[in-house]
Write a protein that holds these residues in place. Structure first.
Motif, mmCIF file in Angstrom:
data_model
loop_
_atom_site.group_PDB
_atom_site.id
_atom_site.type_symbol
_atom_site.label_atom_id
_atom_site.label_comp_id
_atom_site.label_asym_id
_atom_site.label_seq_id
_atom_site.Cartn_x
_atom_site.Cartn_y
_atom_site.Cartn_z
ATOM 1 N N HIS A 282 38.063 7.006 -54.046
ATOM 2 C CA HIS A 282 36.740 6.827 -53.434
ATOM 3 C C HIS A 282 35.561 7.089 -54.367
ATOM 4 O O HIS A 282 34.429 6.765 -54.014
ATOM 5 N N TYR A 283 35.842 7.665 -55.511
ATOM 6 C CA TYR A 283 34.708 8.027 -56.392
ATOM 7 C C TYR A 283 34.766 7.360 -57.764
ATOM 8 O O TYR A 283 33.782 7.418 -58.509
ATOM 9 N N ALA A 284 35.926 6.751 -58.101
ATOM 10 C CA ALA A 284 36.060 6.244 -59.480
ATOM 11 C C ALA A 284 35.571 4.805 -59.606
ATOM 12 O O ALA A 284 35.605 4.028 -58.643
ATOM 13 N N CYS B 25 30.787 3.637 -41.605
ATOM 14 C CA CYS B 25 29.553 3.394 -42.369
ATOM 15 C C CYS B 25 28.313 3.788 -41.566
ATOM 16 O O CYS B 25 28.162 3.432 -40.393
ATOM 17 N N GLU B 26 27.443 4.480 -42.245
ATOM 18 C CA GLU B 26 26.194 4.901 -41.608
ATOM 19 C C GLU B 26 24.992 4.421 -42.417
ATOM 20 O O GLU B 26 23.951 5.070 -42.436
ATOM 21 N N CYS B 27 25.201 3.299 -43.130
ATOM 22 C CA CYS B 27 24.102 2.830 -43.991
ATOM 23 C C CYS B 27 22.953 2.272 -43.156
ATOM 24 O O CYS B 27 23.114 2.002 -41.958
ATOM 25 N N ALA C 123 27.756 14.731 -42.932
ATOM 26 C CA ALA C 123 28.872 13.780 -42.906
ATOM 27 C C ALA C 123 28.925 12.958 -44.198
ATOM 28 O O ALA C 123 29.990 12.796 -44.805
ATOM 29 N N ILE C 124 27.798 12.467 -44.627
ATOM 30 C CA ILE C 124 27.773 11.602 -45.834
ATOM 31 C C ILE C 124 27.800 12.444 -47.109
ATOM 32 O O ILE C 124 28.396 12.079 -48.115
ATOM 33 N N GLY C 125 27.186 13.599 -47.049
ATOM 34 C CA GLY C 125 27.131 14.446 -48.256
ATOM 35 C C GLY C 125 25.931 14.084 -49.111
ATOM 36 O O GLY C 125 24.872 13.700 -48.611
ATOM 37 N N TYR C 126 26.123 14.182 -50.428
ATOM 38 C CA TYR C 126 25.008 13.913 -51.351
ATOM 39 C C TYR C 126 24.689 12.428 -51.418
ATOM 40 O O TYR C 126 25.529 11.572 -51.102
ATOM 41 N N GLY C 127 23.495 12.157 -51.913
ATOM 42 C CA GLY C 127 23.096 10.792 -52.258
ATOM 43 C C GLY C 127 22.196 10.879 -53.483
ATOM 44 O O GLY C 127 21.721 11.966 -53.848
ATOM 45 N N GLY D 29 26.536 8.877 -61.099
ATOM 46 C CA GLY D 29 26.894 7.539 -60.609
ATOM 47 C C GLY D 29 27.850 7.610 -59.434
ATOM 48 O O GLY D 29 27.774 6.799 -58.492
ATOM 49 N N SER D 30 28.770 8.607 -59.425
ATOM 50 C CA SER D 30 29.765 8.706 -58.349
ATOM 51 C C SER D 30 29.169 9.299 -57.082
ATOM 52 O O SER D 30 29.871 9.456 -56.082
ATOM 53 N N LEU D 31 27.887 9.670 -57.140
ATOM 54 C CA LEU D 31 27.249 10.210 -55.932
ATOM 55 C C LEU D 31 26.456 9.132 -55.189
ATOM 56 O O LEU D 31 25.815 9.412 -54.175
ATOM 57 N N ILE D 32 26.473 7.907 -55.703
ATOM 58 C CA ILE D 32 25.713 6.845 -55.041
ATOM 59 C C ILE D 32 26.495 6.334 -53.830
ATOM 60 O O ILE D 32 27.691 6.020 -53.931
ATOM 61 N N ASN D 33 25.810 6.286 -52.714
ATOM 62 C CA ASN D 33 26.464 5.912 -51.452
ATOM 63 C C ASN D 33 26.499 4.396 -51.243
ATOM 64 O O ASN D 33 25.779 3.648 -51.926
ATOM 65 N N HIS D 34 27.325 4.010 -50.298
ATOM 66 C CA HIS D 34 27.517 2.602 -49.979
ATOM 67 C C HIS D 34 26.426 2.093 -49.030
ATOM 68 O O HIS D 34 25.943 2.833 -48.163
ATOM 69 N N CYS D 35 26.069 0.824 -49.187
ATOM 70 C CA CYS D 35 25.198 0.159 -48.208
ATOM 71 C C CYS D 35 25.730 -1.257 -48.028
ATOM 72 O O CYS D 35 26.012 -1.954 -49.014
ATOM 73 N N ASP E 255 26.941 -1.918 -52.718
ATOM 74 C CA ASP E 255 27.946 -2.340 -51.737
ATOM 75 C C ASP E 255 29.335 -2.029 -52.295
ATOM 76 O O ASP E 255 29.705 -2.525 -53.361
ATOM 77 N N TYR E 256 30.102 -1.206 -51.578
ATOM 78 C CA TYR E 256 31.452 -0.848 -52.051
ATOM 79 C C TYR E 256 32.433 -2.014 -51.856
ATOM 80 O O TYR E 256 33.560 -1.968 -52.345
ATOM 81 N N GLY E 257 32.048 -3.017 -51.081
ATOM 82 C CA GLY E 257 32.914 -4.185 -50.876
ATOM 83 C C GLY E 257 33.670 -4.149 -49.563
ATOM 84 O O GLY E 257 33.587 -3.164 -48.816
HETATM 85 C C1 LIG Z 1 31.275 7.669 -53.975
HETATM 86 S S1 LIG Z 1 31.097 8.881 -52.826
HETATM 87 C C2 LIG Z 1 29.410 9.052 -52.617
HETATM 88 C C3 LIG Z 1 28.964 10.492 -52.701
HETATM 89 C C4 LIG Z 1 29.189 11.300 -51.491
HETATM 90 N N1 LIG Z 1 28.138 11.058 -50.529
HETATM 91 C C5 LIG Z 1 29.326 12.740 -51.811
HETATM 92 O O1 LIG Z 1 28.475 13.546 -51.439
HETATM 93 O O2 LIG Z 1 30.301 13.088 -52.454
HETATM 94 C C6 LIG Z 1 31.689 8.030 -51.442
HETATM 95 C C7 LIG Z 1 31.789 8.857 -50.225
HETATM 96 O O3 LIG Z 1 30.503 9.088 -49.667
HETATM 97 C C8 LIG Z 1 30.487 8.888 -48.274
HETATM 98 N N2 LIG Z 1 29.703 7.680 -47.992
HETATM 99 C C9 LIG Z 1 29.203 6.846 -48.875
HETATM 100 N N3 LIG Z 1 28.503 5.861 -48.292
HETATM 101 C C10 LIG Z 1 28.567 6.078 -46.956
HETATM 102 C C11 LIG Z 1 28.057 5.377 -45.833
HETATM 103 N N4 LIG Z 1 27.363 4.288 -45.922
HETATM 104 N N5 LIG Z 1 28.330 5.889 -44.630
HETATM 105 C C12 LIG Z 1 29.020 7.006 -44.496
HETATM 106 N N6 LIG Z 1 29.540 7.703 -45.531
HETATM 107 C C13 LIG Z 1 29.325 7.247 -46.764
HETATM 108 C C14 LIG Z 1 31.916 8.701 -47.884
HETATM 109 O O4 LIG Z 1 32.460 9.943 -47.558
HETATM 110 C C15 LIG Z 1 32.551 8.203 -49.145
HETATM 111 O O5 LIG Z 1 33.918 8.495 -49.218
#
Ligand SMILES: C[S@@+](CC[C@H](N)C(=O)[O-])C[C@H]1O[C@@H](n2cnc3c(N)ncnc32)[C@H](O)[C@@H]1O
Length: 465
Positions: free
Chosen positions: A334-336, A445-447, A202-206, A381-387, A435-437
């Motif tokens: 969402h990535y820029a 959010c799944e942080c 669901a979240i993808g990369y980190g 940098g664009s692969l960093i997830n939100h917390c 923090d994405y804000g």
């Molecule tokens: C800037 S990207 C981060 C990289 C992303 N995980 C990926 O693999 O492309 C932001 C996206 O990551 C996912 N994401 C980031 N933080 C998350 C979180 N705390 N909970 C759930 N999804 C999150 C969401 O899909 C979001 O649109």
């Protein structure tokens, strides 16, 4: 014995006793006839008076002269010789001085000679290229060999950083808002800094720390991958959309960038009709290609994780240009990271915030209002997830800041480059987050902070029951 023989012998004897003086006028009567002159008379011989005669005759006047000069005068005055000797004896002192000088000169000459003989040799040699004697000089390297310049590079890099820091501090003195020292630290080390991992389907990369970091350490510094004009408040702006689409097309057109895009952003690839690459073709190393400081430590993604993630993504076929535009717009949303324009030394302090970590609600977005701002996509940098930020449990909250050069930031960050800094101590293997804000993020959010809150909520519910 005959009379002739007697005569002959007498002549010989006389010849032997004769002085060896002038002989040229002499003639020998006996020789003119030899032994055959029997019965003839010898002619008269011209004999000289001899030296003794002349010496005896010359001695008389000489003695008289000597007597006259050595005889004292009538009144007892000294003789001529005495006077002459007296005259010469007057020069005694003069001669003494001269001798003294001569001796001193000779001694000095001997001393000088000694000096020159024993003077140390001049060790200074003028060289046209003094560096030829230096260790590691390129002149000393045999053809086909390379010298290790690591230490030289490290030295000059350090020198450069110190100089940059000095300049930044000097510049800081003129800033309207003086940047805190923690933002003027040295550039990130060139050591493994980050690695990519799959958090969940669901979240993808980190992005994960490859080593321990201390609070305020710079983690990495990266050049942008794609750049466009973007403003969330004016997302329908066709001109802006055009620039985003153009940036995307340019990345797809480049073989290297296209490969990196499909590995880092497989969701976007699928939405725009580009099939994500297989695990065997996924060259994760490409994700670190834009790092300026810090090194990419590779990926921890396993084949099973990757295949599961990729199989869950949609790959569109026969995609319309409008659909591509929409996918790219969502992607930028969402990535820029927004890059502030014209902000520099005069930026008000209110817009400078260490926790300015959101994408769309960053101080930049507030400052520019509806104006267009530039936005950059970064491979790492664009692969960093939100917390979510949590005031109660800081250990669970976001652990990073981000900044984009050149304003406010660490002096080494170039324009539009992203620099990530540790907000607190980070352990190796920990996921990097910010923090994405407070905006509509478009995901549930799944942080860690939310998961912990949920856990607490569930536990409290259990207790109530
Ligand atoms: C800037 S990207 C981060 C990289 C992303 N995980 C990926 O693999 O492309 C932001 C996206 O990551 C996912 N994401 C980031 N933080 C998350 C979180 N705390 N909970 C759930 N999804 C999150 C969401 O899909 C979001 O649109």
């Amino acid at each position: 014995m005959s009379s002739a023989a007697l005569r002959q012998r007498a002549v010989c004897a006389a010849r032997q006793v004769r002085p060896t003086g002038v002989r040229n006028t002499r003639s020998y009567a006996s020789e003119s006839h030899g032994s055959h002159g029997h019965g003839h008379h010898a002619p008269p011989v011209e004999e000289s008076l001899g030296t003794a005669f002349y010496v005896a005759v010359g001695a008389v006047p000489a003695c008289m002269l000597l007597y006259s000069v050595s005889r004292p005068g009538k009144d007892g005055e000294p003789s001529g010789i005495s006077k002459m000797l007296e005259r010469v004896s007057d020069m005694k002192e003069q001669w003494e001085t001269r001798n003294h000088l001569m001796t001193a000169a000779l001694e000095q000459a001997a001393h000088d000679k000694h000096l020159l003989y024993h003077a140390p040799r001049n060790t200074h040699v003028e060289l046209k290229y003094p560096e030829v004697f230096q260790h590691g000089s390129p002149f000393n390297v045999p053809a086909g060999h390379y010298i290790n310049m690591d230490k030289v590079v490290a030295h000059y890099r350090k020198q450069h950083l110190e100089e940059e820091e000095r300049k930044a501090k000097k510049l800081g003195a003129h800033w309207y808002f003086k940047a805190p020292d923690k933002f003027l630290k040295n550039a990130p080390e060139d050591a493994p800094a980050v690695r990519v991992g799959l958090v969940s389907s669901a979240i993808g990369y980190g992005l994960f720390a490859a080593r321990d970091f201390r609070k305020d350490d710079f983690i990495f510094h990266e050049a942008p991958f794609m750049q466009a004009i973007f403003n969330e408040k004016d997302s329908a702006n066709k001109e802006n959309l055009q620039t985003q689409h153009h940036a995307f097309k340019a990345a797809v057109a480049s073989e290297d960038d296209s490969a990196a895009l499909r590995i880092a952003f497989p969701r976007l690839a699928g939405q725009t009709g580009h099939a994500p690459v297989s695990f065997d073709d996924a060259a994760f190393d490409k994700l670190g290609k834009n790092l300026v400081h810090g090194q990419f430590a590779g990926s921890t993604v396993s084949r099973e994780e990757y295949d599961r993630y990729i199989s869950g993504l949609k790959v569109a076929s026969n995609v319309k240009p409008s659909e591509v535009r929409q996918a790219v717009l969502d992607f930028f949303k969402h990535y820029a990271f927004q890059v502030r324009h014209g902000l520099g030394v005069n930026t008000p302090s209110a817009s400078f915030s260490a926790s300015s970590t959101s994408i769309a609600t960053s101080p930049a977005a507030a400052a520019v209002g509806s104006q267009s701002v530039e936005a950059c996509i970064y491979l790492l940098g664009s692969l960093i997830n939100h917390c979510c930020s949590s005031s109660k449990d800081t250990d669970r909250g976001p652990n990073c800041y981000w900044r984009i050069g050149p304003q406010w930031l660490a002096h080494f960050v170039r324009p539009k480059h992203l620099c990530v800094q540790a907000k607190r101590d980070i352990k190796a293997g920990e996921q990097l987050t910010w923090d994405y804000g407070k905006r509509n993020k478009g995901f549930t959010c799944e942080c860690d902070a939310c998961n912990k809150s949920l856990k607490h909520y569930m536990e409290s519910l259990c207790r109530v029951q």
